[in-house]
Design an enzyme around this catalytic site. Structure first.
Site, PDB file in Angstrom:
ATOM      1  N   TRP A  53       0.835  -1.215   0.000  1.00 36.90           N
ATOM      2  CA  TRP A  53       0.000   0.000   0.000  1.00 36.90           C
ATOM      3  C   TRP A  53       0.862   1.254   0.000  1.00 36.90           C
ATOM      4  CZ3 TRP A  53      -1.395   3.312   4.547  1.00 36.90           C
ATOM      5  CH2 TRP A  53      -0.525   3.121   5.624  1.00 36.90           C
ATOM      6  N   ASP A  54       2.152   1.098   0.264  1.00 38.61           N
ATOM      7  CA  ASP A  54       3.085   2.223   0.259  1.00 38.61           C
ATOM      8  C   ASP A  54       2.959   3.033  -1.037  1.00 38.61           C
ATOM      9  OD1 ASP A  54       3.867   0.165   2.001  1.00 38.61           O
ATOM     10  OD2 ASP A  54       5.962   0.779   2.001  1.00 38.61           O
ATOM     11  N   LYS A 108       3.575   2.005  16.115  1.00 36.44           N
ATOM     12  CA  LYS A 108       4.693   1.833  15.192  1.00 36.44           C
ATOM     13  C   LYS A 108       4.784   2.990  14.197  1.00 36.44           C
ATOM     14  CE  LYS A 108       6.362  -1.511  11.785  1.00 36.44           C
ATOM     15  NZ  LYS A 108       6.016  -2.630  10.915  1.00 36.44           N
ATOM     16  N   GLN A 109       3.639   3.416  13.705  1.00 40.42           N
ATOM     17  CA  GLN A 109       3.629   4.455  12.667  1.00 40.42           C
ATOM     18  C   GLN A 109       2.268   5.141  12.708  1.00 40.42           C
ATOM     19  OE1 GLN A 109       3.652   0.856  10.089  1.00 40.42           O
ATOM     20  NE2 GLN A 109       2.982   2.311   8.518  1.00 40.42           N
ATOM     21  N   GLU A 117       1.105  -1.728  13.253  1.00 40.22           N
ATOM     22  CA  GLU A 117       1.162  -3.196  13.321  1.00 40.22           C
ATOM     23  C   GLU A 117       1.517  -3.699  14.719  1.00 40.22           C
ATOM     24  OE1 GLU A 117       3.851  -4.015  10.095  1.00 40.22           O
ATOM     25  OE2 GLU A 117       2.237  -4.049   8.612  1.00 40.22           O
TER      26      GLU A 117
HETATM   27  C1  BGC Z   1       4.954  -1.101   7.627  1.00 45.79           C
HETATM   28  C2  BGC Z   1       3.887  -1.216   6.544  1.00 45.79           C
HETATM   29  C3  BGC Z   1       4.565  -1.133   5.194  1.00 45.79           C
HETATM   30  C4  BGC Z   1       5.689  -2.147   5.068  1.00 45.79           C
HETATM   31  C5  BGC Z   1       6.483  -1.980   3.789  1.00 45.79           C
HETATM   32  C6  BGC Z   1       5.997  -2.176   7.414  1.00 45.79           C
HETATM   33  O1  BGC Z   1       7.000  -2.052   8.377  1.00 45.79           O
HETATM   34  O2  BGC Z   1       4.372  -1.262   8.893  1.00 45.79           O
HETATM   35  O3  BGC Z   1       2.959  -0.178   6.686  1.00 45.79           O
HETATM   36  O4  BGC Z   1       3.626  -1.354   4.193  1.00 45.79           O
HETATM   37  O5  BGC Z   1       6.590  -1.998   6.138  1.00 45.79           O
HETATM   38  O6  BGC Z   1       7.069  -0.716   3.735  1.00 45.79           O
END
Ligand code: BGC
Length: 767
Positions: A358-359, A601-602, A489
């Protein structure tokens, strides 16, 4: 590994002095790519120390059979992995019969430079071999932007203190393995090989996926700049062809090899034509000649930089960093092929399988949309449109019906290939990003036709998913979305993740709105879409119900939307109270502890507020920022940029700058201690966003392009350009004010700090 060993330079990534501990990190940092292929910065000559060899071809993957401890129904059968491709760069060097190996000899001087302005990698070193013989080596390498199946190397050796034999042994080697292979398999089958007149070719195919690839090399040599014809010795095995050219040299002579190499592959040529196609591509390169090919490389990059460059005066490391991010994004994706996409590690490593996340939709599209023609972003949308059938199959595998689509978390060909249940089954917010990207594209480019011709079908399929995935809670008298993982996550299987619910509701509304619009504006197309998707009136009715009654967890006490139903049960201790020794928590804590913790986490709720900033008041955004940011550990590379942009919007310059530094120098300064695995390509788009949307304050809501520039204290000025609906606008900001320059032929209305201004062509507006 040493942090911060990269020397500051505006246009170059520079490493001085040789340190074996930095080799794998530098192999990532100095990576090359041209959109069609890419490679880590492995040395041409033998290196017996620790190294991570990697060369990758866009779109070529292998479905590696899933390996998990406990199988769950619905798991994908395989994880698609970008393949480590045959090596075409190798040139073994021997000096009076002794192998040149930087790991074994004494390195007297070493300099490596990635020249981002020109798109080339340069390396020079002086090495003393056992016995004292010393040679100077200079190599230049690039992956051609003009001929995207070709790379070129100019490799020179000069004996410094002796006369004697030097031999060059260039090779192509198709016996390459992935480091990451679930069953230690060799993923290729060698089909055939040919060699003749200083040219060699190996044809191989990938197992299962049957991509055919022909790897080739073509050699020319000069002695002191004069073309020479040296008899070659050939050594040939099934997987490798190696030539040896020997020359007696005098001290001070320079022997140079020009090696053209690369791949042609069956996505672009008929399989039976591959030997010829490979030969033609290398002959074309040789005919153009190394110098002119190099010149075309400079020109191609000059064109890219003309729009994509961001200048920062007064902070050289920030300048270097932003160019590094822009450079890598352009090396990864050139935008002319809708079958390709942007893996989180691009062509710089194997992690994340080289697949699409999804990035792309959430972070990368705005970068490509603003720095290239709109067809590039459209190609990224088409990639997903073309995979709609697979997304419907993915959803069917999980029990959804009637054309509901669940786009994969990780994919190469549209099939899901992530196999951790909490992500595969639960991180469904990615489905919303697909629709957000369509909205973002249409809103920015004004290309409404895309919705009619393609987008609406995707919206219907995704709306169907959300309406089936939500269920009615008789307790809450609301629709709820249970058992999900949000962008954070570090929480799994939670109920009513606010971000997911918000996106779900918005996707349903947006689909309904667009259906209405198309019905009125394109009645024929409307019928075609209904026909194709089989959409029934009662479905849309149910969507409306869900939109009306979807549940959003909210805390009256804190006046914030809650990340999920149970968030307030957690002990909300700010992340800065954690001892340094316990960070990053994903490397120091058990997963159990992480899941129970409040640490984020984000961006999660804030990701939603970033996407839909115009739905909220600044006061609301501020409350949410102050509530969630202190709990955020930014352990995803995608996190700091969103926070930097929001902090700018809130006028928190210091926070914005702190977050900006984290995103822009993430790899160069190796914040997460993992740069040796590859670069964080997708978050590099976030770095670009941090300047353009962050400090530049660019927004595009309700058809109005607006800016609200601020500048970090320690920068003197910055500037960037964006392409917008046929215009190219340059924005310049320093401490005195800002200037807008319209490079295009027609005027444009923009909003600066809340005021409407019209900028005529070639106009300079100072504010
Ligand atoms: C992130 C995801 C992301 C993936 C690839 C993961 O660490 O939590 O949001 O899609 O990395 O960049």
């Amino acid at each position: 590994m040493n942090l911060n060993y990269i020397k500051p330079n505006e246009w170059k990534i520079v490493e001085e002095g040789f340190d074996k501990d930095n080799v794998t990190a530098s192999e990532s940092l100095f990576s090359l790519g041209n959109g069609a292929m890419g490679q880590r910065a492995n040395f041409e000559e033998t290196y017996s120390g620790e190294t991570f060899q990697g060369s990758y071809i866009g779109g070529i993957y292998y479905p590696d059979k899933t390996r998990v401890g406990w199988w769950k129904n619905g798991y994908p059968e395989y994880f698609a992995k970008v393949l480590n491709a045959p090596n075409w760069i190798g040139i073994d060097i021997s000096v009076k019969g002794k192998e040149l190996d930087m790991s074994q000899c004494k390195i007297i001087e070493f300099n490596r430079e990635l020249d981002m302005k020109e798109g080339v990698l340069n390396r020079t070193f002086v090495a003393e071999l056992e016995g004292g013989d010393t040679v100077k080596v200079k190599s230049t390498r690039f992956l051609s932007m003009k001929l995207n199946e070709v790379g070129a190397i100019k490799y020179s050796v000069t004996p410094i203190n002796f006369d004697g034999e030097i031999s060059f042994s260039p090779y192509i080697d198709a016996g390459i393995m992935n480091e990451d292979a679930n069953y230690d398999e060799f993923f290729w089958e060698i089909l055939d090989s040919r060699e003749d007149r200083n040219e060699a070719y190996i044809l191989s195919k990938t197992l299962k996926t049957e991509f055919h690839v022909c790897t080739g090399m073509k050699i020319e040599m000069t002695l002191n700049d004069l073309l020479i014809d040296i008899e070659r010795e050939v050594s040939r095995s099934e997987k490798k062809i190696r030539y040896t050219y020997k020359s007696e040299m005098k001290s001070g002579d320079t022997l140079t090899m020009f090696k053209y190499g690369g791949y042609v592959q069956s996505m672009n040529h008929p399989k039976r034509e591959l030997f010829n196609a490979s030969r033609r591509s290398l002959e074309e390169a040789a005919e153009i000649g190394y110098d002119d090919l190099y010149q075309s490389q400079k020109e191609a990059w000059a064109t890219i930089w003309d729009t994509a460059d961001i200048t920062i005066e007064g902070d050289i490391s920030a300048q270097q960093a932003i160019r590094f991010n822009i450079f890598q994004l352009n090396q990864t994706y050139s935008g002319d092929d809708s079958r390709l996409n942007i893996g989180p590690k691009g062509f710089t490593g194997e992690k994340y399988g080289g697949s699409t996340y999804w990035d792309t939709e959430a972070y990368c599209i705005p970068f490509y949309m603003s720095t290239k023609n709109k067809e590039v972003a459209r190609n990224l949308l088409l990639y997903r449109y073309n995979q709609l059938g697979k997304a419907i199959e993915n959803a069917e595998k999980l029990g959804f019906k009637n054309g509901a689509a669940l786009y994969p978390m990780v994919t190469m060909n549209g099939e899901e290939c992530h196999n951790e249940w909490e992500i595969t089954f639960e991180e469904i917010h990615r489905n919303g990003a697909m629709i957000y990207a369509i909205y973002n594209y249409v809103n920015y480019t004004g290309d409404l036709e895309y919705i009619v011709s393609h987008g609406m079908e995707v919206m219907i399929a995704v709306a169907r998913f959300w309406s089936q995935r939500s269920s009615f809670s008789s307790e809450k008298k609301k629709y709820v979305i249970l058992g999900v993982t949000g962008p954070n996550e570090y929480e799994n299987n939670v109920n009513n993740n606010w971000y997911t619910n918000y996106l779900a509701q918005w996707c349903l509304k947006y689909a309904l709105e667009n259906l209405d619009l198309i019905k009125k504006s394109h009645p024929k197309e409307y019928e075609r879409i209904l026909d194709k998707t089989g959409l029934e009136a009662d479905e849309a009715h149910h969507w409306r119900e869900v939109v009306k009654d979807l549940y959003f967890p909210f805390s009256e006490k804190h006046e914030v939307f809650l990340q999920q139903d149970g968030f307030l049960d957690k002990e909300l201790i700010p992340a800065d109270k954690l001892p340094r020794s316990e960070r990053p928590i994903n490397q120091k804590w058990s997963w159990d502890r992480i899941l129970r913790s409040p640490y984020i986490k984000q961006a999660d709720v804030l990701q939603g507020m970033y996407f839909f900033e115009n739905h909220f008041s600044l006061g609301q955004i501020e409350k949410h920022f102050d509530f969630y940011e202190p709990l955020t550990v930014h352990e995803s590379s995608l996190s700091p940029c969103v926070h930097s942009i929001m902090a700018c919007a809130l006028g928190r310059e210091e926070k914005a700058y702190e977050m900006y530094l984290r995103t822009s120098r993430l790899d160069l300064d190796d914040y997460n201690h993992e740069v040796h695995e590859g670069l964080h390509i997708t978050s590099m788009a976030g770095t670009w966003l941090s300047i353009v949307q962050g400090f530049g304050g660019m927004r595009n809501f309700e058809g109005k392009l607006s800016f609200n520039p601020i500048i970090p204290k320690n920068w003197e000025s910055y500037s960037f350009k964006i392409k917008y609906r046929g215009h190219t606008i340059k924005v310049f900001k320093n401490h005195e004010g800002c200037k807008f320059y319209n490079e295009s032929d027609s005027p444009i209305d923009i909003v600066v700090k809340g005021q409407e201004v019209k900028i005529f062509n070639q106009d300079l507006v100072v504010i």
